[in-house]
Write an enzyme that holds these catalytic residues in place. Structure first.
Site, mmCIF file in Angstrom:
data_model
loop_
_atom_site.group_PDB
_atom_site.id
_atom_site.type_symbol
_atom_site.label_atom_id
_atom_site.label_comp_id
_atom_site.label_asym_id
_atom_site.label_seq_id
_atom_site.Cartn_x
_atom_site.Cartn_y
_atom_site.Cartn_z
ATOM 1 N N ASN A 20 -10.142 6.549 -2.837
ATOM 2 C CA ASN A 20 -10.485 5.512 -3.819
ATOM 3 C C ASN A 20 -11.838 4.908 -3.472
ATOM 4 O O ASN A 20 -12.143 4.733 -2.298
ATOM 5 C CB ASN A 20 -9.413 4.421 -3.821
ATOM 6 N N CYS A 45 -8.200 -6.199 9.243
ATOM 7 C CA CYS A 45 -7.867 -5.069 10.121
ATOM 8 C C CYS A 45 -9.026 -4.836 11.077
ATOM 9 O O CYS A 45 -10.185 -4.983 10.696
ATOM 10 C CB CYS A 45 -7.637 -3.806 9.293
ATOM 11 N N HIS A 95 -6.804 12.560 7.815
ATOM 12 C CA HIS A 95 -8.059 12.654 7.042
ATOM 13 C C HIS A 95 -9.078 13.687 7.523
ATOM 14 O O HIS A 95 -9.924 14.124 6.747
ATOM 15 C CB HIS A 95 -8.748 11.296 6.904
ATOM 16 N N GLU A 153 -3.281 -2.728 10.656
ATOM 17 C CA GLU A 153 -2.773 -1.580 11.408
ATOM 18 C C GLU A 153 -1.445 -2.015 12.033
ATOM 19 O O GLU A 153 -1.430 -2.776 13.011
ATOM 20 C CB GLU A 153 -3.801 -1.164 12.474
ATOM 21 N N SER A 175 2.781 3.318 8.770
ATOM 22 C CA SER A 175 1.589 4.160 8.685
ATOM 23 C C SER A 175 0.557 3.706 9.705
ATOM 24 O O SER A 175 0.279 2.518 9.828
ATOM 25 C CB SER A 175 1.016 4.046 7.264
ATOM 26 N N CYS A 235 -12.353 2.271 4.059
ATOM 27 C CA CYS A 235 -11.263 1.367 3.673
ATOM 28 C C CYS A 235 -11.810 -0.044 3.486
ATOM 29 O O CYS A 235 -12.509 -0.569 4.355
ATOM 30 C CB CYS A 235 -10.195 1.392 4.773
ATOM 31 N N CYS A 258 -11.996 1.428 9.685
ATOM 32 C CA CYS A 258 -12.152 2.723 9.006
ATOM 33 C C CYS A 258 -13.216 2.536 7.922
ATOM 34 O O CYS A 258 -13.150 1.597 7.132
ATOM 35 C CB CYS A 258 -10.818 3.180 8.403
ATOM 36 N N GLU A 261 -2.661 -9.283 0.794
ATOM 37 C CA GLU A 261 -2.218 -8.669 -0.464
ATOM 38 C C GLU A 261 -0.948 -7.844 -0.253
ATOM 39 O O GLU A 261 -0.710 -7.311 0.823
ATOM 40 C CB GLU A 261 -3.334 -7.777 -1.022
ATOM 41 N N CYS A 317 -4.635 2.424 -2.633
ATOM 42 C CA CYS A 317 -4.821 2.633 -1.200
ATOM 43 C C CYS A 317 -6.238 2.315 -0.772
ATOM 44 O O CYS A 317 -7.198 2.804 -1.347
ATOM 45 C CB CYS A 317 -4.582 4.098 -0.851
ATOM 46 N N CYS A 348 4.353 -2.136 -0.882
ATOM 47 C CA CYS A 348 3.355 -1.830 0.142
ATOM 48 C C CYS A 348 2.956 -3.161 0.780
ATOM 49 O O CYS A 348 2.401 -4.030 0.102
ATOM 50 C CB CYS A 348 2.173 -1.152 -0.559
HETATM 51 N N1 SAH Z 1 -3.744 1.053 9.156
HETATM 52 C C1 SAH Z 1 -2.716 1.897 8.645
HETATM 53 C C2 SAH Z 1 -2.093 1.416 7.364
HETATM 54 C C3 SAH Z 1 -2.974 0.848 6.286
HETATM 55 S S1 SAH Z 1 -3.948 1.929 5.324
HETATM 56 C C4 SAH Z 1 -3.237 3.311 8.478
HETATM 57 O O1 SAH Z 1 -4.435 3.525 8.606
HETATM 58 O O2 SAH Z 1 -2.450 4.216 8.274
HETATM 59 C C5 SAH Z 1 -2.836 2.910 4.358
HETATM 60 C C6 SAH Z 1 -3.395 4.266 3.988
HETATM 61 O O3 SAH Z 1 -4.464 4.159 3.023
HETATM 62 C C7 SAH Z 1 -3.983 5.019 5.171
HETATM 63 O O4 SAH Z 1 -3.592 6.368 5.120
HETATM 64 C C8 SAH Z 1 -5.468 4.888 4.930
HETATM 65 O O5 SAH Z 1 -6.233 5.863 5.597
HETATM 66 C C9 SAH Z 1 -5.526 5.008 3.424
HETATM 67 N N2 SAH Z 1 -6.795 4.558 2.831
HETATM 68 C C10 SAH Z 1 -7.613 3.594 3.295
HETATM 69 N N3 SAH Z 1 -8.695 3.477 2.488
HETATM 70 C C11 SAH Z 1 -8.526 4.385 1.500
HETATM 71 C C12 SAH Z 1 -9.285 4.732 0.335
HETATM 72 N N4 SAH Z 1 -10.423 4.110 0.063
HETATM 73 N N5 SAH Z 1 -8.814 5.703 -0.472
HETATM 74 C C13 SAH Z 1 -7.640 6.316 -0.200
HETATM 75 N N6 SAH Z 1 -6.869 6.033 0.858
HETATM 76 C C14 SAH Z 1 -7.308 5.075 1.706
#
Ligand code: SAH
Length: 364
Positions: free
Chosen positions: A300, A120, A226, A172, A201, A127, A124, A100, A343, A113
């Site tokens: 989110n 990934c 975070h 990532e 990021s 996510c 996390c 996406e 995000c 973006c």
């Molecule tokens: N892997 C990289 C880039 C992709 S995620 C990273 O972790 O930075 C981009 C951003 O969205 C990151 O800051 C991640 O922590 C955040 N993110 C992931 N899931 C999210 C969610 N459910 N709500 C808000 N931010 C989120």
């Protein structure tokens, strides 16, 4: 069909994987300036060089029928939100993987973006991409092509020039270092986007940050922080077990020392988890010490994680505490929630096609 070996892509998967010299080599018998003509067309707004009217018809036919000059991204679906100012694409790659891309149009800037991997491996918990698992790295061309396609959409639909690129889609970026760094280089050199407007990021892959420091380019580095408690952060971001908060802080300081650029600290506000007054105090101290800039966003919702995002009032209150404690803060707006383009909500490879697979990612 693309070929992969240990996560490395062995064949061309997008015309944007071609170097200018490759173009010349693929067109034997053509005058040398043809390669430059085609290259210019690809990076100056004409996504398909087969449509270049200054080329002889026979050559256009040759290009149109050659897989090497084909696109790497096939549009599966395009969704719009926020009155058309947020656009999400679901692309199918040549091997069937789905990724996406999200374009956000603002009055004075347009940000894309991009995804750096299909899926990934960071896992996390909060996510959607992390919940779906890892499929493979993207090539340089597959990343660059996302930017080109979004830029041409911004130009055609709102007469806007693409101004910013954020590596905040699926994947990532620093676990796919080779493609990320090559793509960022191409985006600044060929698409005229200043490195300062390219944000990479990361969850905090320290060797990747150090490699980026050695490139000495003024990209914007964002660290998804975070939490400042190692146990909590490990629960949210398992990779924290390997590179914890102290190691990340040291690398971030070195980044600022080497590039003069302040680090962005990403903080997804989760109700009762990281939005308490003591969290604000700790985060403000940390950011001040690093001279970092804090980006707040409410978490989110995603299907696989029960924590809820802080309310807009709670985010505003948290931001105020940070400001009062002398930190530099932005509250990010939340685009694309109704098209799951916000995000952490990107999960195309897993949910749209049921092709998610789990594997550990090699460091490219
Ligand atoms: N892997 C990289 C880039 C992709 S995620 C990273 O972790 O930075 C981009 C951003 O969205 C990151 O800051 C991640 O922590 C955040 N993110 C992931 N899931 C999210 C969610 N459910 N709500 C808000 N931010 C989120």
């Amino acid at each position: 069909m693309a070929m992969y070996c240990g996560g490395y892509i062995l064949a061309l998967v997008s015309r944007y994987d071609l170097a200018e010299a490759d173009i010349a080599a693929k067109l034997p018998g053509q005058p040398a300036f043809r390669a430059r003509q085609i290259w210019d067309a690809m990076y100056r707004g004409l996504a398909d060089p087969a449509g270049l009217s200054s080329l002889p018809l026979s050559l256009r036919g040759e290009i149109a029928s050659s897989a090497d000059f084909g696109p790497g991204l096939e549009e599966v679906r395009r969704l719009e939100d926020d009155g058309g100012s947020t656009v999400k694409w679901l692309w199918r790659l040549k091997d069937g993987a789905v990724i996406e891309t999200v374009l956000m149009l603002y009055p004075r800037r347009a940000t894309v973006c991009v995804s750096s991997q299909a899926g990934c491996a960071m896992a996390c918990r909060f996510c959607a991409t992390g919940q779906a698992g890892f499929l493979r790295h993207l090539s340089r061309g597959e990343i660059v092509e996302q930017v080109v396609r979004a830029a041409s959409y911004a130009k055609d639909h709102s007469a806007q020039r693409l101004s910013n690129v954020v590596f905040m889609g699926m994947g990532e970026p620093l676990a796919n270092y080779r493609s990320t760094s090559a793509a960022a280089g191409t985006i600044s050199a060929e698409l005229g986007i200043s490195p300062r407007r390219i944000t990479i990021s990361t969850v905090g892959i320290v060797p990747g940050i150090r490699r980026l420091i050695s490139e000495a380019k003024p990209y914007t580095l964002a660290i998804s922080l975070h939490s400042l408690d190692n146990d909590t952060r490990t629960e949210l971001i398992p990779q924290n077990r390997i590179y914890g908060i102290d190691a990340i802080a040291e690398a971030a300081k070195d980044w600022t020392k080497a590039t003069g650029r302040r680090v962005s600290l990403e903080w997804a506000c989760m109700k009762g988890v990281n939005d308490r007054p003591e969290d604000a105090g700790q985060l403000a101290r940390f950011a001040r010490e690093l001279r970092g800039h804090i980006n707040l966003i409410p978490l989110n919702p995603t299907p696989g994680w029960p924590a809820t995002g802080s309310s807009p009032q709670e985010v505003a209150g948290f931001a105020q505490r940070l400001l009062d404690a002398g930190a530099s803060v932005t509250v990010r707006d939340n685009r694309g929630t109704s098209i799951a383009g916000a995000c952490g909500q990107l999960a195309g490879a897993g949910q749209a096609e049921g092709t998610a697979c789990s594997a550990t990612t090699p460091m490219a």
